[in-house]
Motif scaffolding. Structure first.
Motif, short mmCIF file in Angstrom:
data_model
loop_
_atom_site.label_atom_id
_atom_site.label_comp_id
_atom_site.label_asym_id
_atom_site.label_seq_id
_atom_site.Cartn_x
_atom_site.Cartn_y
_atom_site.Cartn_z
N TYR A 26 -23.46 29.60 11.37
CA TYR A 26 -24.53 30.52 10.97
C TYR A 26 -25.87 29.90 11.36
CZ TYR A 26 -20.93 32.87 8.26
OH TYR A 26 -19.80 33.54 7.89
N GLY A 28 -29.81 29.85 10.44
CA GLY A 28 -30.96 30.21 9.61
C GLY A 28 -32.20 30.09 10.47
N GLY A 29 -33.18 29.32 10.00
CA GLY A 29 -34.39 29.13 10.80
C GLY A 29 -34.16 28.26 12.03
N GLY A 30 -33.04 27.57 12.07
CA GLY A 30 -32.69 26.74 13.23
C GLY A 30 -33.42 25.40 13.27
N THR A 31 -34.20 25.09 12.25
CA THR A 31 -35.05 23.88 12.32
C THR A 31 -34.24 22.59 12.19
OG1 THR A 31 -35.53 23.90 9.95
CG2 THR A 31 -37.05 25.11 11.36
N ASN A 32 -33.03 22.68 11.68
CA ASN A 32 -32.16 21.51 11.66
C ASN A 32 -31.02 21.69 12.67
OD1 ASN A 32 -29.88 19.93 9.40
ND2 ASN A 32 -31.30 18.95 10.75
N LEU A 33 -30.39 22.85 12.64
CA LEU A 33 -29.22 23.07 13.49
C LEU A 33 -29.58 22.96 14.97
CD1 LEU A 33 -26.28 23.87 13.88
CD2 LEU A 33 -26.93 26.26 13.59
N ALA A 97 -41.36 18.86 4.79
CA ALA A 97 -41.62 19.26 6.18
C ALA A 97 -43.09 19.65 6.40
CB ALA A 97 -40.66 20.38 6.59
N THR A 106 -35.02 28.62 6.12
CA THR A 106 -34.51 29.54 5.10
C THR A 106 -33.89 28.76 3.94
OG1 THR A 106 -32.35 29.58 6.16
CG2 THR A 106 -33.95 31.26 6.87
N ASN A 110 -31.80 25.31 4.22
CA ASN A 110 -32.32 24.11 3.55
C ASN A 110 -31.21 23.45 2.73
OD1 ASN A 110 -33.55 22.48 1.34
ND2 ASN A 110 -35.41 22.97 2.49
N LEU A 112 -28.11 23.50 3.27
CA LEU A 112 -27.06 22.92 4.11
C LEU A 112 -27.59 22.03 5.22
CD1 LEU A 112 -24.52 25.87 4.30
CD2 LEU A 112 -24.51 23.88 2.82
N GLN A 113 -28.86 21.66 5.17
CA GLN A 113 -29.38 20.73 6.17
C GLN A 113 -28.63 19.42 6.08
OE1 GLN A 113 -33.24 18.67 5.37
NE2 GLN A 113 -33.45 20.20 3.76
N ASP A 163 -35.58 18.38 -0.48
CA ASP A 163 -36.38 18.40 -1.71
C ASP A 163 -35.99 19.60 -2.56
OD1 ASP A 163 -38.47 16.21 -1.42
OD2 ASP A 163 -38.67 17.23 0.50
N ILE A 211 -23.54 31.42 2.53
CA ILE A 211 -24.36 31.44 1.31
C ILE A 211 -25.13 32.75 1.35
CG2 ILE A 211 -26.28 30.38 0.06
CD1 ILE A 211 -25.49 27.70 1.16
N LYS A 229 -42.41 13.52 -5.79
CA LYS A 229 -41.77 12.94 -4.60
C LYS A 229 -42.51 11.67 -4.21
CE LYS A 229 -40.80 14.19 0.24
NZ LYS A 229 -40.69 15.32 1.19
N PHE A 238 -39.61 12.27 4.46
CA PHE A 238 -38.57 12.56 3.47
C PHE A 238 -38.75 11.62 2.27
CE2 PHE A 238 -37.02 14.34 7.36
CZ PHE A 238 -36.37 15.50 6.95
C1 LIG Z 1 -40.03 17.14 11.16
C2 LIG Z 1 -39.22 17.64 9.99
C3 LIG Z 1 -39.54 17.19 8.71
C4 LIG Z 1 -38.82 17.66 7.62
N1 LIG Z 1 -39.14 17.22 6.36
C5 LIG Z 1 -38.42 17.67 5.29
C6 LIG Z 1 -38.68 17.22 3.98
O1 LIG Z 1 -39.57 16.41 3.74
N2 LIG Z 1 -37.94 17.73 2.96
C7 LIG Z 1 -36.94 18.62 3.18
O2 LIG Z 1 -36.29 19.05 2.22
N3 LIG Z 1 -36.64 19.05 4.41
C8 LIG Z 1 -37.36 18.59 5.46
N4 LIG Z 1 -37.04 19.00 6.72
C9 LIG Z 1 -35.82 19.77 6.92
C10 LIG Z 1 -36.07 21.23 6.86
O3 LIG Z 1 -36.40 21.59 5.55
C11 LIG Z 1 -34.75 21.87 7.28
O4 LIG Z 1 -34.65 21.70 8.68
C12 LIG Z 1 -34.67 23.31 6.92
O5 LIG Z 1 -34.77 23.51 5.53
C13 LIG Z 1 -33.35 23.91 7.41
O6 LIG Z 1 -33.42 25.31 7.20
P1 LIG Z 1 -33.08 26.30 8.38
O7 LIG Z 1 -33.09 27.67 7.82
O8 LIG Z 1 -33.95 26.06 9.58
O9 LIG Z 1 -31.59 25.85 8.68
P2 LIG Z 1 -30.76 25.86 10.04
O10 LIG Z 1 -31.20 24.72 10.89
O11 LIG Z 1 -30.75 27.22 10.65
O12 LIG Z 1 -29.30 25.60 9.44
C14 LIG Z 1 -28.95 24.40 8.77
C15 LIG Z 1 -27.46 24.49 8.41
O13 LIG Z 1 -27.25 25.53 7.47
C16 LIG Z 1 -26.28 26.45 7.94
N5 LIG Z 1 -26.67 27.75 7.38
C17 LIG Z 1 -27.88 28.34 7.48
N6 LIG Z 1 -27.92 29.45 6.72
C18 LIG Z 1 -26.70 29.57 6.13
C19 LIG Z 1 -26.12 30.49 5.21
N7 LIG Z 1 -26.79 31.52 4.72
N8 LIG Z 1 -24.83 30.29 4.81
C20 LIG Z 1 -24.12 29.23 5.28
N9 LIG Z 1 -24.62 28.33 6.16
C21 LIG Z 1 -25.90 28.49 6.56
C22 LIG Z 1 -26.33 26.34 9.44
O14 LIG Z 1 -25.11 26.75 10.05
C23 LIG Z 1 -26.58 24.85 9.61
O15 LIG Z 1 -25.37 24.14 9.49
C24 LIG Z 1 -37.76 18.57 7.83
C25 LIG Z 1 -37.44 19.02 9.12
C26 LIG Z 1 -38.16 18.56 10.19
C27 LIG Z 1 -37.78 19.03 11.56
#
Ligand SMILES: Cc1cc2nc3c(=O)[nH]c(=O)nc-3n(C[C@H](O)[C@H](O)[C@H](O)COP(=O)(O)OP(=O)(O)OC[C@H]3O[C@@H](n4cnc5c(N)ncnc54)[C@H](O)[C@@H]3O)c2cc1C
Ligand code: SF4
Length: 328
Positions: A26, A28-33, A97, A106, A110, A112-113, A163, A211, A229, A238
């Motif tokens: 799946y 989400g915002g793709g910021t981790n995946l 972040a 999303t 978040n 599942l990061q 967080d 989720i 924090k 982090f």
């Molecule tokens: C430079 C940087 C600094 C950061 N600093 C922090 C920080 O200080 N604190 C912090 O908490 N985070 C931090 N982050 C992490 C950031 O919060 C996460 O990258 C973000 O929350 C992930 O959310 P996303 O929607 O982009 O997830 P995605 O990257 O899209 O997905 C992450 C995972 O979740 C799965 N997924 C997504 N949605 C669903 C769903 N609905 N059901 C099941 N699986 C799902 C995906 O398949 C993947 O495995 C940082 C990231 C970066 C790049």
């Protein structure tokens, strides 16, 4: 990056249908995946975009909230009812972040990061049981300042980076899931696993489970709550240690308390030992210190992070004193 296909889910049923095939992740915002895909640590054959689903925050009868998994982090932090009723959640989200990342990220993503252990990201040169089961763990005798002091194993000493999850753990949040077998709910504190011998298996999710939402139960009107924090620099870092706490005091005694610690374990760490020490006792500094000591009695430092034990102790005490002081 490996080749992959992309599809937007039309609705939740469509997402689960597509998500149950092998090699699907799946999005989400793709910021981790997407970062992990760029590093070829994640290699999905297909992405199913779920950001169009469940973007609402609904008020529940009795005063709780139901937060759709597709709600962006910024929207969550800014929501009127979140700010008013669960301000520790706003504090936790905005401490993570950058604004640009929070605008994309999303709630589901978040939660599942994946860990920020540097060896996990170093596909080319490091041994990592989480990335490559059975290969070893270079963090145990390596640079482990940021790593776990509680609940770690000989296989993995990584910490969970979120967080938001620490705040959700202190709020007794419930995760709503939808999979092939239908819907189910699981406490946020039960969703993430400790590493044991299989650090590559990070959650209790079944294959293809989505989720759909996070439920926040109502809080007592008397409860005070906050999130603190501690990190190496004031932005874009982090947590070394973080503490989320909910404290309800009546006549100088603790009627209810919930504490979660971040940056110390493979999952958001609910401080159940400290809570048991505090419940029913005086809301006073000595009791807070005794409770923190009880929680951290089983902490085990690595070569580079013994300071985290004292940091966690002091942060817990300071947070509880702050909340008790507001009540007094
Ligand atoms: C430079 C940087 C600094 C950061 N600093 C922090 C920080 O200080 N604190 C912090 O908490 N985070 C931090 N982050 C992490 C950031 O919060 C996460 O990258 C973000 O929350 C992930 O959310 P996303 O929607 O982009 O997830 P995605 O990257 O899209 O997905 C992450 C995972 O979740 C799965 N997924 C997504 N949605 C669903 C769903 N609905 N059901 C099941 N699986 C799902 C995906 O398949 C993947 O495995 C940082 C990231 C970066 C790049
Ligand atoms: S601590 Fe965990 S994630 Fe980090 S190298 Fe060791 S096994 Fe990998």
């Amino acid at each position: 990056m490996n080749p992959f296909t992309y599809a937007r889910a039309a609705d939740t049923s469509d997402a689960v249908r597509q998500g149950s095939a092998a090699g699907v992740k799946y999005l989400g915002g793709g910021t981790n995946l997407v970062d992990l895909m760029r590093e070829t640590i994640e290699r999905p054959a297909s992405l199913v975009d779920v950001t169009g689903l469940s973007r609402e925050i609904e008020e529940l009868p009795g005063g709780g909230l139901l937060i759709g998994a597709g709600v962006r982090n910024t929207a969550l932090a800014e929501h009127r009812l979140v700010r008013r009723r669960y301000p520790l959640l706003t504090r936790a989200v905005v401490s993570g972040a950058s604004a640009q990342i929070r605008n994309m990220a999303t709630v589901g993503g978040n939660v599942l990061q994946r860990t920020r252990c540097a060896y996990f990201y170093d596909d080319a040169g490091s041994r990592c049981n989480k990335r490559s089961p059975g290969s070893g763990c270079d963090a145990i005798d390596g640079f482990n300042r940021n790593h776990a002091i509680l609940g770690a194993s000989r296989s993995c000493v990584a910490v969970h980076p979120s967080d938001m999850c620490v705040a959700l753990a202190a709020l007794d949040a419930v995760v709503h899931l939808r999979g092939d077998g239908g819907e189910r709910r699981i406490a946020l504190t039960e969703l993430h696993r400790l590493p044991g011998e299989r650090p590559d298996i990070e959650t209790m999710l079944e294959a293809g489970e989505l989720i759909t939402a996070i439920e926040l139960p109502p809080l007592s009107g008397e409860a005070r709550l906050t999130y603190r924090k501690v990190r190496g620099r004031s932005s874009y870092a982090f947590a070394l240690v973080s503490v989320a706490a909910v404290l309800d005091v009546a006549d100088g005694h603790v009627r209810d308390v919930r504490i979660a610690i971040g940056g110390v374990a493979h999952k958001p760490w609910r401080a159940v030992r400290a809570e048991a020490v505090l419940r029913g006792g005086p809301a006073a500094s000595l009791a807070f210190a005794t409770a923190a000591d009880a929680e951290l009695a089983e902490a085990r430092p690595l070569s580079g992070n013994a300071f985290k034990i004292e940091l966690a102790r002091r942060t817990m005490v300071a947070v509880l004193e702050e909340l008790a002081g507001e009540i007094a």
